[in-house]
Design an enzyme around this catalytic site. Structure first.
Site, mmCIF file in Angstrom:
data_model
loop_
_atom_site.group_PDB
_atom_site.id
_atom_site.type_symbol
_atom_site.label_atom_id
_atom_site.label_comp_id
_atom_site.label_asym_id
_atom_site.label_seq_id
_atom_site.Cartn_x
_atom_site.Cartn_y
_atom_site.Cartn_z
ATOM 1 N N ASP A 61 36.919 56.750 49.777
ATOM 2 C CA ASP A 61 36.398 58.123 49.916
ATOM 3 C C ASP A 61 35.536 58.480 48.703
ATOM 4 O O ASP A 61 34.921 59.546 48.663
ATOM 5 C CB ASP A 61 37.523 59.135 50.162
ATOM 6 C CG ASP A 61 38.520 59.223 49.016
ATOM 7 O OD1 ASP A 61 38.399 58.437 48.049
ATOM 8 O OD2 ASP A 61 39.424 60.076 49.089
ATOM 9 N N SER A 62 35.452 57.562 47.725
ATOM 10 C CA SER A 62 34.491 57.725 46.625
ATOM 11 C C SER A 62 33.078 57.847 47.167
ATOM 12 O O SER A 62 32.183 58.310 46.466
ATOM 13 C CB SER A 62 34.581 56.542 45.662
ATOM 14 O OG SER A 62 34.518 55.317 46.366
ATOM 15 N N ASP A 100 39.874 54.142 53.539
ATOM 16 C CA ASP A 100 40.562 55.212 52.804
ATOM 17 C C ASP A 100 40.804 56.385 53.745
ATOM 18 O O ASP A 100 39.880 56.837 54.427
ATOM 19 C CB ASP A 100 39.629 55.687 51.675
ATOM 20 C CG ASP A 100 40.316 55.784 50.345
ATOM 21 O OD1 ASP A 100 41.545 55.637 50.298
ATOM 22 O OD2 ASP A 100 39.601 55.979 49.349
ATOM 23 N N GLU A 132 46.837 57.898 49.196
ATOM 24 C CA GLU A 132 47.166 58.219 47.805
ATOM 25 C C GLU A 132 48.526 58.904 47.714
ATOM 26 O O GLU A 132 48.899 59.686 48.599
ATOM 27 C CB GLU A 132 46.080 59.136 47.219
ATOM 28 C CG GLU A 132 44.725 58.475 47.134
ATOM 29 C CD GLU A 132 43.675 59.331 46.426
ATOM 30 O OE1 GLU A 132 44.025 60.396 45.891
ATOM 31 O OE2 GLU A 132 42.504 58.922 46.423
ATOM 32 N N GLU A 197 45.491 53.100 39.548
ATOM 33 C CA GLU A 197 44.243 53.597 38.949
ATOM 34 C C GLU A 197 44.551 54.443 37.706
ATOM 35 O O GLU A 197 45.457 55.291 37.719
ATOM 36 C CB GLU A 197 43.480 54.454 39.980
ATOM 37 C CG GLU A 197 42.187 55.045 39.407
ATOM 38 C CD GLU A 197 41.251 55.631 40.444
ATOM 39 O OE1 GLU A 197 41.573 55.566 41.650
ATOM 40 O OE2 GLU A 197 40.196 56.151 40.048
HETATM 41 O O1 KIV Z 1 37.751 55.778 46.848
HETATM 42 C C1 KIV Z 1 37.749 54.758 46.150
HETATM 43 O O2 KIV Z 1 36.710 54.133 45.917
HETATM 44 C C2 KIV Z 1 39.012 54.303 45.598
HETATM 45 C C3 KIV Z 1 38.987 53.168 44.636
HETATM 46 C C4 KIV Z 1 38.454 53.619 43.353
HETATM 47 C C5 KIV Z 1 40.319 52.532 44.495
HETATM 48 O O3 KIV Z 1 40.022 54.857 45.905
#
Ligand code: KIV
Length: 301
Positions: A61-62, A100, A132, A197
């Site tokens: 979700d980044s 994610d 998460e 993380e």
């Molecule tokens: O959303 C993401 O890219 C992540 C990674 C940084 C583990 O959760």
């Protein structure tokens, strides 16, 4: 069961070309083989990452931040994540595809989380979902529903408001104990891997040694079973200074900027396209229409 296609069937499971599965990641931990993981959000990057032999690809979700330009990850929706996961799916042959679960898609209830996770598998071809926090009941329910889970502890970006910013976690004895307890409970509930993380190296090392499932670190030091980075961090496409844990392996921004500027200059100087880059009428049609011969000036030099 009838096998129509069997990805990776041609390659033995210990071959570097064999399809990566969640059990295969566990096997890599047992054999002491480091797991490589990266994010990807579209077809072309997914192809590059997969063809480079990366074991696990996360549609993180980044993407809310690095692709959509949002301030944090909170606003991205399930439908947007599905759209990107489908694009990545088409680019993958070997890597394990993890999607994610975005903020709000599993926070209300276990049933809601299960319904949304099923969408990632059914509608986008995800092979696992990442969630998460210490959501033990949800991990158990997903595992019972045959959906492999990657858990994520430590600095969990969806908790940005509770944490008061993106800060390294587990820096006190109590917090370390809580993190260890949560990690063990998630593994016990069925999580197939754990992303750690933004935690001190020593803490990640201790959890990695304690768990039977692989840990994948980001800002968690070198002792995890694997490492993950955000693709845009790796190749410098973030327009911001890199965090301490990021290593830039390339400068895509410089490469792309130079190519774009060169193109603009060529257009402005009529140096693009050349005659060789143009289509032409057949000679007979050109004569009949009395069209001029392409001038030498326009020919590519
Ligand atoms: O959303 C993401 O890219 C992540 C990674 C940084 C583990 O959760």
């Amino acid at each position: 069961m009838s096998l129509t296609t069997f990805p990776g069937a041609a390659a033995p499971s210990d071959s570097p070309f064999a399809k990566v599965t969640m059990p295969a990641l566990g096997e890599m931990k047992r054999q002491g083989k480091p797991i490589s993981a990266l994010t990807a959000y579209d077809y072309s990057t997914a192809r590059l990452v997969d063809e480079a032999g990366i074991d696990m690809i996360l549609v993180g979700d980044s993407l809310a931040m690095v692709v959509m330009g949002l301030e944090n990850t909170l606003a991205i929706t399930v439908d947007e994540m599905l759209h990107h996961t489908r694009a990545v799916r088409r680019g993958l042959r070997r890597a394990l595809l993890v999607a994610d679960m975005p903020f709000g898609s599993y926070h209300g209830s276990v049933a809601e989380g299960l319904t949304n996770a099923v969408r990632f598998v059914k509608e986008a071809g995800a092979e696992a979902v990442k969630i998460e926090g210490s959501r033990i009941e949800l991990v158990r329910a997903l595992t019972e529903a045959e959906i492999p889970v990657v858990a994520h502890l430590g600095l969990t970006p969806q908790s940005v408001h509770r944490m008061g910013g993106y800060k390294v976690q587990a820096r006190t004895v109590e917090a370390v104990e809580q993190l260890k307890t949560d990690a063990c409970a998630l593994a016990e509930a069925g999580a197939g891997a754990l992303v750690l993380e933004g935690v001190p190296r020593e803490v990640a090392a201790a959890i990695t040694a304690e768990l039977a499932i692989p840990t994948i670190g980001i800002g968690a030091g070198p002792d995890c079973d694997g490492q993950i980075l955000v693709f845009h961090d790796l190749v410098n496409l973030t327009f911001a200074p890199a965090a301490k844990f990021v290593r830039r392996y390339g400068d895509a921004a410089a490469l792309m900027r130079a190519a774009i500027e060169h193109y603009r200059e060529d257009v402005e100087h009529r140096a693009f396209p050349s005659d060789e880059e143009s289509y032409h009428l057949p000679q007979a049609a050109r004569k009949a229409l009395d069209a001029p011969e392409p001038t030498a000036k326009l020919r590519k030099v």
